[in-house]
Design a protein around this motif. Structure first.
Motif, mmCIF file in Angstrom:
data_model
loop_
_atom_site.group_PDB
_atom_site.id
_atom_site.type_symbol
_atom_site.label_atom_id
_atom_site.label_comp_id
_atom_site.label_asym_id
_atom_site.label_seq_id
_atom_site.Cartn_x
_atom_site.Cartn_y
_atom_site.Cartn_z
ATOM 1 N N ALA A 148 3.018 2.434 5.394
ATOM 2 C CA ALA A 148 2.234 3.676 5.385
ATOM 3 C C ALA A 148 3.148 4.903 5.397
ATOM 4 O O ALA A 148 2.860 5.909 4.736
ATOM 5 C CB ALA A 148 1.292 3.703 6.587
ATOM 6 N N GLU A 151 4.581 5.296 1.893
ATOM 7 C CA GLU A 151 3.573 5.743 0.937
ATOM 8 C C GLU A 151 2.910 7.053 1.345
ATOM 9 O O GLU A 151 2.052 7.568 0.646
ATOM 10 C CB GLU A 151 2.509 4.648 0.774
ATOM 11 C CG GLU A 151 3.075 3.359 0.183
ATOM 12 C CD GLU A 151 2.026 2.269 0.042
ATOM 13 O OE1 GLU A 151 0.843 2.520 0.411
ATOM 14 O OE2 GLU A 151 2.364 1.177 -0.423
ATOM 15 N N ARG A 153 0.782 7.793 3.786
ATOM 16 C CA ARG A 153 -0.663 7.648 3.964
ATOM 17 C C ARG A 153 -0.990 7.484 5.443
ATOM 18 O O ARG A 153 -0.160 7.043 6.245
ATOM 19 C CB ARG A 153 -1.165 6.440 3.177
ATOM 20 C CG ARG A 153 -1.124 6.658 1.671
ATOM 21 C CD ARG A 153 -1.127 5.367 0.905
ATOM 22 N NE ARG A 153 -2.359 4.603 1.136
ATOM 23 C CZ ARG A 153 -2.536 3.361 0.668
ATOM 24 N NH1 ARG A 153 -1.590 2.754 -0.016
ATOM 25 N NH2 ARG A 153 -3.672 2.744 0.894
ATOM 26 N N GLU A 216 -4.971 -0.331 9.758
ATOM 27 C CA GLU A 216 -5.445 -0.284 8.372
ATOM 28 C C GLU A 216 -4.853 0.942 7.690
ATOM 29 O O GLU A 216 -4.885 2.041 8.235
ATOM 30 C CB GLU A 216 -6.969 -0.202 8.342
ATOM 31 C CG GLU A 216 -7.553 -0.066 6.942
ATOM 32 C CD GLU A 216 -9.055 0.175 6.953
ATOM 33 O OE1 GLU A 216 -9.616 0.446 5.877
ATOM 34 O OE2 GLU A 216 -9.656 0.107 8.050
ATOM 35 N N LEU A 218 -5.022 3.813 5.127
ATOM 36 C CA LEU A 218 -6.098 4.560 4.481
ATOM 37 C C LEU A 218 -5.630 5.184 3.166
ATOM 38 O O LEU A 218 -4.430 5.326 2.922
ATOM 39 C CB LEU A 218 -6.605 5.655 5.422
ATOM 40 C CG LEU A 218 -7.023 5.200 6.823
ATOM 41 C CD1 LEU A 218 -7.449 6.404 7.666
ATOM 42 C CD2 LEU A 218 -8.143 4.169 6.759
ATOM 43 N N GLU A 219 -6.571 5.574 2.344
ATOM 44 C CA GLU A 219 -6.246 6.224 1.079
ATOM 45 C C GLU A 219 -5.816 7.674 1.297
ATOM 46 O O GLU A 219 -5.102 8.249 0.478
ATOM 47 C CB GLU A 219 -7.454 6.183 0.133
ATOM 48 C CG GLU A 219 -7.819 4.792 -0.353
ATOM 49 C CD GLU A 219 -6.709 4.150 -1.172
ATOM 50 O OE1 GLU A 219 -5.992 4.892 -1.875
ATOM 51 O OE2 GLU A 219 -6.549 2.922 -1.095
ATOM 52 N N GLU A 220 -6.231 8.260 2.398
ATOM 53 C CA GLU A 220 -5.961 9.669 2.674
ATOM 54 C C GLU A 220 -4.475 9.920 2.890
ATOM 55 O O GLU A 220 -3.799 9.168 3.601
ATOM 56 C CB GLU A 220 -6.753 10.121 3.897
ATOM 57 C CG GLU A 220 -6.692 11.610 4.157
ATOM 58 C CD GLU A 220 -7.565 12.008 5.341
ATOM 59 O OE1 GLU A 220 -7.549 13.200 5.700
ATOM 60 O OE2 GLU A 220 -8.256 11.125 5.895
ATOM 61 N N SER A 221 -3.956 10.986 2.311
ATOM 62 C CA SER A 221 -2.540 11.332 2.451
ATOM 63 C C SER A 221 -2.236 11.753 3.889
ATOM 64 O O SER A 221 -3.049 12.397 4.560
ATOM 65 C CB SER A 221 -2.171 12.472 1.497
ATOM 66 O OG SER A 221 -2.343 12.073 0.153
#
Length: 328
Positions: A148, A151, A153, A216, A218-221
């Motif tokens: 994460a 990436e 995220r 988990e 997440l897609e959120e930056s």
């Protein structure tokens, strides 16, 4: 070109090791494109198939998927998760220098496709983190958090505590925390994640052992990490009291306390000389039970002299301890 056949064999081997995976095998046509574009070698698809058969006969672990257009890939003994774990363990070892770790990891990832290499090489685990103490699930938490971070995220997870009956109680009213993770690092014997909490709009430190399951992604930056951020402050120095207040304290030490002081604060700690070989230091520490416990163990050679409110707090704890001890 002289020895073009040998050069073509080695080039095909390198192409398969760098680009071919079980999930994305390469056809002869695709291998030929790599030969032309990256090695300036012109060849026929039948020649490529014959070359691969030669490599397989010499024991190279090349797998063929038979179809109208055969496809090939190389199976690796180590996958990217194995290399990430090796990299993380070496990053947390006090006996492996950074340049030695980088050299070894670079050798390991030469057999990986280019898209996988960054994940293997990058490591957001601090040098003090002891991931080997986390167990299999704990290491999986670290791996997910590290991904994460790379990436950029956010992650979500549930966080728990124990009640008086040693039962698990989910914190945050049972809701999941939403965090922008920045690093994984440890204090004394505990691994922490440092990140920005959406709910509190502030920097938080989470004990990895208290995260329920695996976070988990997440897609959120994620929130951008502050440039001036000091992870050592988040670490609570060598005293890992959870959420202890960072405070500058003054200590007066006897001459035989120097080894303990260096062990705790490093060789570059600034000291001011006093009489008879004694000295004083001013250091920033998280004031909490672990710091006070350290003071008590070294009471014969280290004395807390400032600030006044911290001295008063320490004295109060000492009186409480003595009172509990003499109670019948």
């Amino acid at each position: 070109m002289q020895n073009e056949g040998k050069y073509r064999l080695l080039s095909i081997l390198e192409i398969l090791s760098q680009h071919g995976t079980e999930d994305a095998p390469l056809s002869s046509q695709k291998i030929n494109e790599y030969l032309v574009n990256e090695y300036n070698i012109k060849s026929q698809r039948t020649t490529i198939s014959n070359d691969i058969e030669i490599l397989m006969s010499f024991g190279f672990d090349i797998h063929k998927i038979e179809s109208t257009a055969n496809k090939y890939y190389m199976r690796r003994t180590l996958d990217e998760n194995d290399v990430w774990l090796i990299n993380s363990v070496m990053a947390t070892s006090r006996f492996v220098e950074d340049d030695e770790r980088e050299e070894l990891v670079s050798k390991l990832v030469r057999t990986f496709v280019k898209e996988e290499r960054k994940m293997c090489v990058d490591c957001n685990v601090g040098a003090e983190a002891r991931i080997k103490d986390l167990g299999k699930e704990g290491r999986e938490r670290v791996r997910v958090i590290d991904r994460a971070i790379r990436e950029r995220r956010k992650i979500s997870f549930k966080y728990f505590m124990y009640d008086e009956n040693k039962e698990v109680v989910i914190r945050n009213s049972g809701e999941r925390y939403i965090i922008s993770p920045f690093t994984v690092i440890s204090g004394k014997d505990v691994c922490y994640m440092v990140g920005f909490c959406d709910k509190g709009k502030k920097l938080r430190v989470f004990n990895l052992a208290r995260i329920l399951g695996v976070p988990e992604i997440l897609e959120e930056s994620a929130v951008k990490q502050p440039k001036s951020m000091n992870f050592e402050d988040c670490l609570y120095s060598r005293f890992s009291s959870y959420n202890a207040k960072l405070t500058y304290v003054e200590l007066v030490c006897t001459r035989n306390a120097m080894d303990e002081i260096i062990q705790r604060f490093g060789i570059n700690v600034k000291t001011s000389p006093l009489e008879d070989g004694a000295f004083s230091i001013k250091v920033k520490v998280p004031v909490g039970d672990e710091f006070f416990g350290w003071l008590f163990v070294n009471a014969d050679k280290i004395k807390l002299t400032a600030p006044k409110d911290t001295v008063a707090e320490y004295e109060d704890k000492l009186r409480t301890a003595v009172g509990n001890f003499v109670k019948k």
